[in-house]
Write a protein that holds these residues in place. Structure first.
Motif, mmCIF file in Angstrom:
data_model
loop_
_atom_site.group_PDB
_atom_site.id
_atom_site.type_symbol
_atom_site.label_atom_id
_atom_site.label_comp_id
_atom_site.label_asym_id
_atom_site.label_seq_id
_atom_site.Cartn_x
_atom_site.Cartn_y
_atom_site.Cartn_z
ATOM 1 N N GLN A 1 -21.562 28.762 77.750
ATOM 2 C CA GLN A 1 -22.754 28.703 78.595
ATOM 3 C C GLN A 1 -22.490 29.296 79.969
ATOM 4 O O GLN A 1 -23.330 30.027 80.515
ATOM 5 C CB GLN A 1 -23.216 27.252 78.746
ATOM 6 N N VAL A 2 -21.328 28.991 80.524
ATOM 7 C CA VAL A 2 -20.987 29.513 81.850
ATOM 8 C C VAL A 2 -20.882 31.031 81.812
ATOM 9 O O VAL A 2 -21.441 31.742 82.663
ATOM 10 C CB VAL A 2 -19.668 28.893 82.357
ATOM 11 N N THR A 3 -20.164 31.560 80.830
ATOM 12 C CA THR A 3 -19.918 33.003 80.781
ATOM 13 C C THR A 3 -21.179 33.795 80.449
ATOM 14 O O THR A 3 -21.313 34.950 80.848
ATOM 15 C CB THR A 3 -18.819 33.327 79.763
ATOM 16 N N GLN A 4 -22.100 33.181 79.733
ATOM 17 C CA GLN A 4 -23.319 33.895 79.340
ATOM 18 C C GLN A 4 -24.438 33.756 80.364
ATOM 19 O O GLN A 4 -25.446 34.461 80.280
ATOM 20 C CB GLN A 4 -23.799 33.391 77.976
ATOM 21 N N ASN A 5 -24.287 32.844 81.314
ATOM 22 C CA ASN A 5 -25.349 32.603 82.296
ATOM 23 C C ASN A 5 -24.775 32.503 83.706
ATOM 24 O O ASN A 5 -24.998 31.531 84.423
ATOM 25 C CB ASN A 5 -26.093 31.306 81.948
ATOM 26 N N VAL A 6 -24.019 33.524 84.097
ATOM 27 C CA VAL A 6 -23.262 33.437 85.346
ATOM 28 C C VAL A 6 -24.139 33.237 86.576
ATOM 29 O O VAL A 6 -23.709 32.641 87.562
ATOM 30 C CB VAL A 6 -22.368 34.689 85.552
ATOM 31 N N ALA A 7 -25.379 33.728 86.533
ATOM 32 C CA ALA A 7 -26.227 33.652 87.722
ATOM 33 C C ALA A 7 -26.950 32.315 87.849
ATOM 34 O O ALA A 7 -27.526 32.030 88.891
ATOM 35 C CB ALA A 7 -27.249 34.785 87.708
ATOM 36 N N HIS A 8 -26.905 31.492 86.799
ATOM 37 C CA HIS A 8 -27.627 30.219 86.849
ATOM 38 C C HIS A 8 -26.860 29.192 87.686
ATOM 39 O O HIS A 8 -25.631 29.249 87.782
ATOM 40 C CB HIS A 8 -27.818 29.674 85.430
ATOM 41 N N PRO A 9 -27.566 28.214 88.261
ATOM 42 C CA PRO A 9 -26.869 27.118 88.956
ATOM 43 C C PRO A 9 -25.927 26.388 87.996
ATOM 44 O O PRO A 9 -26.274 26.162 86.834
ATOM 45 C CB PRO A 9 -28.020 26.209 89.407
ATOM 46 N N MET A 10 -24.735 26.039 88.482
ATOM 47 C CA MET A 10 -23.708 25.406 87.647
ATOM 48 C C MET A 10 -23.290 24.089 88.282
ATOM 49 O O MET A 10 -22.453 24.068 89.180
ATOM 50 C CB MET A 10 -22.480 26.325 87.511
ATOM 51 N N ALA A 11 -23.884 22.982 87.845
ATOM 52 C CA ALA A 11 -23.542 21.671 88.375
ATOM 53 C C ALA A 11 -22.663 20.936 87.381
ATOM 54 O O ALA A 11 -23.022 20.782 86.211
ATOM 55 C CB ALA A 11 -24.800 20.861 88.661
ATOM 56 N N LEU A 12 -21.509 20.513 87.842
ATOM 57 C CA LEU A 12 -20.571 19.791 86.976
ATOM 58 C C LEU A 12 -21.254 18.587 86.321
ATOM 59 O O LEU A 12 -21.071 18.324 85.126
ATOM 60 C CB LEU A 12 -19.356 19.350 87.797
ATOM 61 N N GLY A 13 -22.058 17.846 87.103
ATOM 62 C CA GLY A 13 -22.713 16.660 86.569
ATOM 63 C C GLY A 13 -23.634 16.958 85.411
ATOM 64 O O GLY A 13 -23.734 16.163 84.458
ATOM 65 N N ASP A 14 -24.307 18.105 85.456
ATOM 66 C CA ASP A 14 -25.218 18.477 84.372
ATOM 67 C C ASP A 14 -24.458 18.694 83.067
ATOM 68 O O ASP A 14 -24.893 18.267 81.988
ATOM 69 C CB ASP A 14 -25.991 19.743 84.742
ATOM 70 N N PHE A 15 -23.316 19.382 83.155
ATOM 71 C CA PHE A 15 -22.532 19.633 81.943
ATOM 72 C C PHE A 15 -21.898 18.350 81.418
ATOM 73 O O PHE A 15 -21.805 18.132 80.211
ATOM 74 C CB PHE A 15 -21.465 20.688 82.216
ATOM 75 N N ALA A 16 -21.452 17.486 82.326
ATOM 76 C CA ALA A 16 -20.887 16.209 81.910
ATOM 77 C C ALA A 16 -21.932 15.386 81.166
ATOM 78 O O ALA A 16 -21.649 14.810 80.094
ATOM 79 C CB ALA A 16 -20.355 15.447 83.118
ATOM 80 N N ALA A 17 -23.153 15.348 81.701
ATOM 81 C CA ALA A 17 -24.223 14.602 81.048
ATOM 82 C C ALA A 17 -24.577 15.209 79.698
ATOM 83 O O ALA A 17 -24.851 14.491 78.724
ATOM 84 C CB ALA A 17 -25.454 14.576 81.957
ATOM 85 N N GLN A 18 -24.527 16.515 79.625
ATOM 86 C CA GLN A 18 -24.820 17.216 78.374
ATOM 87 C C GLN A 18 -23.854 16.798 77.266
ATOM 88 O O GLN A 18 -24.232 16.706 76.093
ATOM 89 C CB GLN A 18 -24.732 18.726 78.635
ATOM 90 N N LEU A 19 -22.604 16.522 77.641
ATOM 91 C CA LEU A 19 -21.594 16.110 76.666
ATOM 92 C C LEU A 19 -21.475 14.595 76.565
ATOM 93 O O LEU A 19 -20.615 14.093 75.823
ATOM 94 C CB LEU A 19 -20.232 16.715 77.043
ATOM 95 N N GLY A 20 -22.292 13.878 77.331
ATOM 96 C CA GLY A 20 -22.237 12.428 77.285
ATOM 97 C C GLY A 20 -20.971 11.858 77.888
ATOM 98 O O GLY A 20 -20.454 10.826 77.431
ATOM 99 N N MET A 21 -20.457 12.507 78.933
ATOM 100 C CA MET A 21 -19.213 12.077 79.573
ATOM 101 C C MET A 21 -19.472 11.748 81.039
ATOM 102 O O MET A 21 -20.430 12.245 81.642
ATOM 103 C CB MET A 21 -18.149 13.185 79.527
ATOM 104 N N SER A 22 -18.610 10.949 81.595
ATOM 105 C CA SER A 22 -18.630 10.776 83.051
ATOM 106 C C SER A 22 -18.115 12.062 83.691
ATOM 107 O O SER A 22 -17.412 12.856 83.050
ATOM 108 C CB SER A 22 -17.745 9.603 83.463
ATOM 109 N N GLU A 23 -18.445 12.275 84.950
ATOM 110 C CA GLU A 23 -17.985 13.479 85.629
ATOM 111 C C GLU A 23 -16.466 13.526 85.713
ATOM 112 O O GLU A 23 -15.862 14.598 85.555
ATOM 113 C CB GLU A 23 -18.594 13.553 87.033
#
Length: 321
Positions: free
Chosen positions: A213-235
């Motif tokens: 996702q990061v490599t294919q969407n480099v211009a998009h906002p990248m929030a660590l918390g969003d990805f953690a939530a996406q995987l169901g993990m704490s930050e």
């Protein structure tokens, strides 16, 4: 009506994309082995200057040893110095070029020792032969380019043995060479970022999905918390797993991916640096310039100037590094 003649003094624009090297262009007159000699493992020795030294890529892996002169190496988006003993393995379709900057008058008869080999035979053999499968991690890393350290003398002996042999004996010499490279722990990847981890497959698959996702969407906002939530993990858990899997913190990884994309645009387009900055996801030019300098060791404008040399020209205004 008079004909208009195009001025011969005006240089033609350079093709910014790397040139694809075709098999039919591999003439023995340039140093390649003849088709009758070359099997799965093809050897090539050549001097410099030569038509072979150009910004190009090909479908084969290439093991490359410099034996004379020093200068600038260009591998993907990496720019660095080379000197005798410089040993690099490039993967399929990874653009590269080596430009000597200290040539004696008349050039040199032997600068490069090269071994080329294809992926498919090794991949097929790896399915049936576990020993061959040991090469797979090395070959995967080579897609970013690998520079090896401390192997130059052994590499020179390996090149001699491979070049002097044929048939099964050449295959054995090649495997011995690859075995040394597989065991070498003193190396660096040259172009972009690659997953390296001892995590279990399920965890790696989840982290790899984030990397994609990061490599294919480099211009998009990248929030660590969003990805953690996406995987169901704490930050904090996501941060630990990501660091173990990639060798980078999440923020560092995002910056590296964005800078690598910026390098590609700097090399392959004439877009203004300020436009590239925003196109790859940075919010201000000062931060972009700072991160670029940290990761690449030079400013974006200096990178673009030096990248022009991958075609074989010299820019006298570019200081050596």
């Amino acid at each position: 009506m008079s004909l208009r003649h195009r001025s011969t003094d005006r240089p033609l624009p350079r093709q910014r994309q790397p040139e694809l090297e075709h098999d039919y262009a591999r003439s023995p007159a340039l140093g390649y082995e003849s088709p009758q000699e070359a099997g799965f493992i093809r050897c090539l020795d050549h001097g410099f200057p030569t038509p072979l030294a150009r910004w190009h890529y090909h479908d084969e892996y290439e093991l490359h040893l410099i034996v004379a002169t020093s200068g600038k190496a260009f591998v993907g988006d990496w720019i660095g110095q080379f000197q005798p003993g410089h040993l690099v393995l490039t993967g399929p379709r990874l653009p590269h070029n080596w430009i000597s900057l200290d040539l004696p008058e008349g050039g040199v008869a032997l600068r490069d020792r090269v071994i080329q080999f294809r992926h498919e035979p090794l991949a097929q053999a790896a399915e049936a032969i576990p020993e061959v499968a040991e090469m797979q991690p090395l070959l995967e890393r080579s897609r970013n380019g690998i520079e090896f350290f401390g192997l130059s003398e052994r590499a020179a002996l390996h090149f001699d043995r491979v070049r002097a042999s044929h048939g099964l004996e050449r295959l054995a010499a090649f495997i011995a060479f690859m075995s040394d490279l597989v065991r070498c722990t003193d190396y660096r990847l040259l172009s972009s970022v690659q997953l390296q981890s001892s995590e279990d497959d399920a965890t790696l698959e989840r982290i790899n999905a984030v990397v994609s996702q990061v490599t294919q969407n480099v211009a998009h906002p990248m929030a660590l918390g969003d990805f953690a939530a996406q995987l169901g993990m704490s930050e904090s858990r996501f941060s630990r797993l990501f660091k173990r899997a990639t060798g980078n913190t999440f923020v560092d990884f995002v910056n590296r991916v964005r800078i690598n994309r910026a390098c590609q645009l700097l090399m392959e387009s004439e877009r203004a640096i300020t436009h590239i900055c925003y196109e790859v996801g940075f919010n201000n030019v000062a931060n972009f310039n700072r991160r670029f300098l940290e990761i690449k060791g030079m400013t974006p404008s200096e990178f673009r100037r030096q990248a022009e040399n991958r075609f074989g020209g010299r820019d006298a205004s570019t200081p050596s590094r």
